[in-house]
Design a protein around this motif. Structure first.
Motif, PDB file in Angstrom:
ATOM      1  N   MET A   1      22.809  -3.283  -4.690  1.00 25.53           N
ATOM      2  CA  MET A   1      21.615  -2.581  -5.146  1.00 25.53           C
ATOM      3  C   MET A   1      21.622  -2.540  -6.652  1.00 25.53           C
ATOM      4  O   MET A   1      22.532  -1.997  -7.273  1.00 25.53           O
ATOM      5  N   ASP A   2      20.585  -3.144  -7.252  1.00 26.47           N
ATOM      6  CA  ASP A   2      20.515  -3.243  -8.708  1.00 26.47           C
ATOM      7  C   ASP A   2      19.587  -2.147  -9.238  1.00 26.47           C
ATOM      8  O   ASP A   2      18.372  -2.332  -9.253  1.00 26.47           O
ATOM      9  N   GLU A   3      20.159  -1.034  -9.649  1.00 23.37           N
ATOM     10  CA  GLU A   3      19.390   0.118 -10.125  1.00 23.37           C
ATOM     11  C   GLU A   3      18.209   0.436  -9.205  1.00 23.37           C
ATOM     12  O   GLU A   3      17.054   0.441  -9.636  1.00 23.37           O
ATOM     13  N   PRO A   4      18.480   0.712  -7.931  1.00 23.74           N
ATOM     14  CA  PRO A   4      17.386   0.819  -6.955  1.00 23.74           C
ATOM     15  C   PRO A   4      16.503   2.036  -7.168  1.00 23.74           C
ATOM     16  O   PRO A   4      15.418   2.108  -6.601  1.00 23.74           O
ATOM     17  N   CYS A   5      16.936   2.995  -7.971  1.00 17.29           N
ATOM     18  CA  CYS A   5      16.150   4.217  -8.124  1.00 17.29           C
ATOM     19  C   CYS A   5      15.505   4.336  -9.494  1.00 17.29           C
ATOM     20  O   CYS A   5      14.824   5.319  -9.767  1.00 17.29           O
ATOM     21  N   SER A   6      15.703   3.356 -10.362  1.00 15.12           N
ATOM     22  CA  SER A   6      15.272   3.562 -11.740  1.00 15.12           C
ATOM     23  C   SER A   6      13.752   3.592 -11.873  1.00 15.12           C
ATOM     24  O   SER A   6      13.228   4.089 -12.856  1.00 15.12           O
ATOM     25  N   ALA A   7      13.028   3.071 -10.864  1.00 18.85           N
ATOM     26  CA  ALA A   7      11.569   3.108 -10.948  1.00 18.85           C
ATOM     27  C   ALA A   7      10.997   4.237 -10.101  1.00 18.85           C
ATOM     28  O   ALA A   7       9.792   4.301  -9.906  1.00 18.85           O
ATOM     29  N   LEU A   8      11.876   5.142  -9.615  1.00 16.74           N
ATOM     30  CA  LEU A   8      11.409   6.141  -8.653  1.00 16.74           C
ATOM     31  C   LEU A   8      11.493   7.563  -9.205  1.00 16.74           C
ATOM     32  O   LEU A   8      12.275   7.852 -10.103  1.00 16.74           O
ATOM     33  N   ASP A   9      10.696   8.452  -8.599  1.00 18.75           N
ATOM     34  CA  ASP A   9      10.740   9.858  -9.001  1.00 18.75           C
ATOM     35  C   ASP A   9      11.945  10.542  -8.344  1.00 18.75           C
ATOM     36  O   ASP A   9      12.571   9.979  -7.444  1.00 18.75           O
TER      37      ASP A   9
ATOM     38  N   SER B   1       0.820  -1.216   0.000  1.00 17.79           N
ATOM     39  CA  SER B   1       0.000   0.000   0.000  1.00 17.79           C
ATOM     40  C   SER B   1       0.855   1.268   0.000  1.00 17.79           C
ATOM     41  O   SER B   1       0.339   2.361  -0.155  1.00 17.79           O
ATOM     42  N   LEU B   2       2.165   1.127   0.187  1.00 17.78           N
ATOM     43  CA  LEU B   2       3.041   2.298   0.242  1.00 17.78           C
ATOM     44  C   LEU B   2       3.344   2.836  -1.155  1.00 17.78           C
ATOM     45  O   LEU B   2       3.127   2.156  -2.156  1.00 17.78           O
ATOM     46  N   SER B   3       3.868   4.052  -1.210  1.00 21.00           N
ATOM     47  CA  SER B   3       4.286   4.611  -2.497  1.00 21.00           C
ATOM     48  C   SER B   3       5.554   3.882  -2.967  1.00 21.00           C
ATOM     49  O   SER B   3       6.203   3.187  -2.178  1.00 21.00           O
ATOM     50  N   GLY B   4       5.907   4.072  -4.233  1.00 25.48           N
ATOM     51  CA  GLY B   4       7.064   3.373  -4.791  1.00 25.48           C
ATOM     52  C   GLY B   4       8.343   3.626  -4.002  1.00 25.48           C
ATOM     53  O   GLY B   4       9.086   2.702  -3.671  1.00 25.48           O
ATOM     54  N   GLY B   5       8.587   4.903  -3.674  1.00 30.80           N
ATOM     55  CA  GLY B   5       9.798   5.245  -2.933  1.00 30.80           C
ATOM     56  C   GLY B   5       9.791   4.643  -1.538  1.00 30.80           C
ATOM     57  O   GLY B   5      10.820   4.148  -1.048  1.00 30.80           O
ATOM     58  N   GLN B   6       8.623   4.671  -0.898  1.00 32.05           N
ATOM     59  CA  GLN B   6       8.517   4.065   0.436  1.00 32.05           C
ATOM     60  C   GLN B   6       8.713   2.561   0.354  1.00 32.05           C
ATOM     61  O   GLN B   6       9.370   1.954   1.201  1.00 32.05           O
ATOM     62  N   GLN B   7       8.129   1.952  -0.690  1.00 33.58           N
ATOM     63  CA  GLN B   7       8.300   0.500  -0.868  1.00 33.58           C
ATOM     64  C   GLN B   7       9.773   0.142  -1.019  1.00 33.58           C
ATOM     65  O   GLN B   7      10.239  -0.833  -0.446  1.00 33.58           O
ATOM     66  N   GLN B   8      10.502   0.975  -1.779  1.00 30.42           N
ATOM     67  CA  GLN B   8      11.910   0.660  -1.975  1.00 30.42           C
ATOM     68  C   GLN B   8      12.682   0.787  -0.662  1.00 30.42           C
ATOM     69  O   GLN B   8      13.544  -0.028  -0.355  1.00 30.42           O
TER      70      GLN B   8
ATOM     71  N   THR C   1      12.409  12.927  -6.138  1.00 27.48           N
ATOM     72  CA  THR C   1      12.398  13.127  -4.685  1.00 27.48           C
ATOM     73  C   THR C   1      12.727  11.828  -3.963  1.00 27.48           C
ATOM     74  O   THR C   1      13.567  11.781  -3.055  1.00 27.48           O
ATOM     75  N   ALA C   2      12.073  10.760  -4.381  1.00 26.81           N
ATOM     76  CA  ALA C   2      12.324   9.456  -3.761  1.00 26.81           C
ATOM     77  C   ALA C   2      13.757   9.027  -4.020  1.00 26.81           C
ATOM     78  O   ALA C   2      14.421   8.450  -3.145  1.00 26.81           O
ATOM     79  N   THR C   3      14.259   9.336  -5.230  1.00 25.47           N
ATOM     80  CA  THR C   3      15.640   8.998  -5.572  1.00 25.47           C
ATOM     81  C   THR C   3      16.611   9.707  -4.635  1.00 25.47           C
ATOM     82  O   THR C   3      17.552   9.099  -4.109  1.00 25.47           O
ATOM     83  N   ALA C   4      16.375  10.995  -4.391  1.00 25.98           N
ATOM     84  CA  ALA C   4      17.257  11.760  -3.513  1.00 25.98           C
ATOM     85  C   ALA C   4      17.305  11.138  -2.123  1.00 25.98           C
ATOM     86  O   ALA C   4      18.373  11.033  -1.503  1.00 25.98           O
TER      87      ALA C   4
END
Lengths: 278, 273
Positions: free
Chosen positions: B193-201, B169-176, B203-206
């Protein structure tokens, strides 16, 4: 040109509706026929009494209902675990070797074996060994029929769980068997559905029971003894010349259909609005 | 271009071996990896330094994900895959017969490209899944682990009142970040970590990048990224891969500002890739 498109579109619609009607009419007429003829004999006695003598009045199908439930329970106890675990093997272990597809293929072959042949198998193995028709033989025959249905549908259910879940588990250092359990937990609705449909499927079997469970006019008296069942009684009473037996057969058919429809309704309830693997 | 694709020469290998004071956590030696008949890694040699962030960059299909998946024996899960050479973890070959793949994966954790929390579990259960499914029963310590690990990834304040909610139920960044927490809960030594931010926006990436930087105090981090700016921002060391070979490996600043291989320079200046 436009007219032609419109006409062919309409024709197509009409064709599908007619096909639907052709499929539904027999179903509804069977249901209606059985319900209208069977309902007259359904009362408390029908569930609690033994079958009547020919041309007598009263009596019920209590022992046949009991027998069918017992056979379904025993065959489920045999078929569900074996089917479930071979499904787990196909999906979770057989992927990296050639045994998985071999098991899968054998499952398809087993599923395609006519039920009477499965009955012959149980007859040879159990009836001949113990020199008696028995609940055990019936359970083995029906359970054998369940194995491929459960195993192939379980394998499909497990394969529908995204591989990322498997990877997440394995990367956490979780052992293979625990990972398999986790995948099963993620597919539990689909597995429950598959199991119920398999149960519904074998509840209506008659042919293998003729060779295995046999028939009895008495209540259940041990797993090594023959037992009555709704399907066998429908055949036995339905083909008899006696009016009261024929009426009993209609009632038995109505109860049998109610059981199978009830199981299907339960399946609908389980899967309502949910993802298959959630 | 192709003729400049060479593996590290002997001289360079020696240069990169741990003569310096830096401790080597993992050492990849002569690693080849295959998918059926297709060779994905060719004689890769790499030292992963303790408590540093090592980034692996390179164009799609260069083998960077394959390499990272060889570091915790995930590569072998692919049917028909094969690995030769060795990967040393604290000097011991993880492909040796005295180490179990399960134990390797407990010491070398992994976070994936797409956040993959267990959908049938609550947030709290996701965090402790690695412990519970490994047979740890101590219920009282679980609460402690949940709190400590979620605080570690900066998720505690956001989810502390919803621990029973589904992880999905969490957002993508929270899920990661939940997935990172799940990986950290079993206290690994290395985090892959295998491209841990490639599915994130962004802000979540930062947030994740910030987290990675803070993680190296405790863990050794290896991150695959297709984003060179990300590597430049967070990595102490960067390895550049191309066509299954490790082309160049150096301190991040050196690799980006003063690459020795022409191919590396062409890649980081965006001439191909």
């Amino acid at each position: 040109m436009k007219l032609r498109r419109v006409v062919s579109d309409k024709l197509w619609t009409v064709f599908t509706v007619v096909a639907l009607g052709l499929a539904i009419v027999p179903l509804l007429s069977i249901l209606f026929d059985i319900a209208s003829k069977g309902i007259s004999v359904i009362n408390l006695d029908f569930f609690t009494q033994l079958p009547p003598l020919a041309n007598a009045s009263g009596g019920g199908m209590g022992n046949a209902i009991q027998g069918t439930l017992l056979l379904v329970a025993l065959s489920s106890a045999i078929g569900l675990p074996i089917g479930l675990f071979s499904g787990v093997y196909i999906s979770e272990y057989g992927v990296t070797n050639r045994y998985g597809s071999a098991v899968r293929f054998l499952g398809d072959v087993l599923a395609g074996i006519p039920s009477i042949v499965t009955g012959v198998l149980a007859y040879t193995l159990i009836v001949l060994t113990f020199q008696s028709f028995s609940v055990l033989a019936g359970g083995v025959a029906l359970g054998t029929m369940m194995i491929p249905i459960v195993s192939n549908t379980t394998a499909e259910a497990l394969k529908s769980v995204p591989n990322s879940i498997r990877e997440a588990s394995i990367a956490l250092g979780i052992r293979k068997w625990r990972t398999s359990l986790l995948i099963m937990a993620n597919a539990k609705k689909a597995i429950a559905t598959a199991s119920l449909l398999a149960i519904a499927r074998i509840t209506g079997e008659t042919a293998p029971l003729i060779l295995t469970a046999g028939i009895s006019t008495l209540w259940f008296s041990g797993f090594n003894q023959p037992v009555g069942s709704l399907t066998y009684y429908i055949y036995y009473f339905g083909t008899s010349p006696y009016q009261n037996w024929q009426n009993m057969a209609w009632g038995a058919a109505l109860i049998l259909i109610a059981i199978v429809l009830g199981i299907n309704a339960a399946v609908r309830l389980i899967t309502r609005g949910k993802k298959a693997y959630a | 271009m192709l003729e400049s694709v060479t593996s590290l020469d002997v001289e360079e290998r020696q240069r990169l071996e741990p003569h310096d004071a830096l401790e080597t956590k993992m050492e990849v030696v002569g690693l080849d990896a295959w998918y059926s008949t297709k060779q994905a890694l060719v004689d890769v040699n790499l030292n992963v330094r303790s408590n540093k962030v090592t980034a692996i960059i390179g164009p799609s299909g260069c083998g960077k994900s394959t390499l990272i998946r060889c570091l915790n024996r995930m590569h072998e899960l692919v049917p028909g895959s094969r690995v030769t050479g060795s990967v040393l973890l604290d000097g011991k070959n993880i492909y040796g017969s005295d180490l179990d793949a399960v134990d390797v994966r407990r010491r070398v954790g992994m976070v994936f490209q797409k956040p993959n929390p267990f959908p049938n579990m609550s947030i709290a259960d996701n965090v402790t899944a690695g412990l519970k499914l490994a047979g740890v029963k101590d219920e009282s310590s679980m609460k402690e682990v949940e709190r400590r690990t979620l605080e570690r990834v900066g998720l505690w304040d956001e989810v502390k009142d919803d621990l029973k909610r589904s992880g999905a139920s969490l957002s993508g960044g929270q899920q990661q970040r939940l997935c990172i927490a799940r990986a950290l809960a079993i206290e690994p030594e290395v985090l892959l970590m295998d491209e841990p931010c490639s599915a994130l926006d962004p802000t979540a990436t930062a947030k994740i990048e910030q987290l990675i930087t803070s993680l190296k105090q405790t863990y050794t981090v290896v991150i695959v990224t297709h984003n060179m700016q990300q590597a430049a921002r967070i990595a102490d060391y960067t390895a550049f891969m191309y066509l299954g070979k490790l082309i160049e490996y150096d301190e991040t600043t050196t690799l980006f500002e003063n690459p020795r291989q022409e191919l590396t320079e062409r890649y980081i200046t965006g001439k191909f890739g």
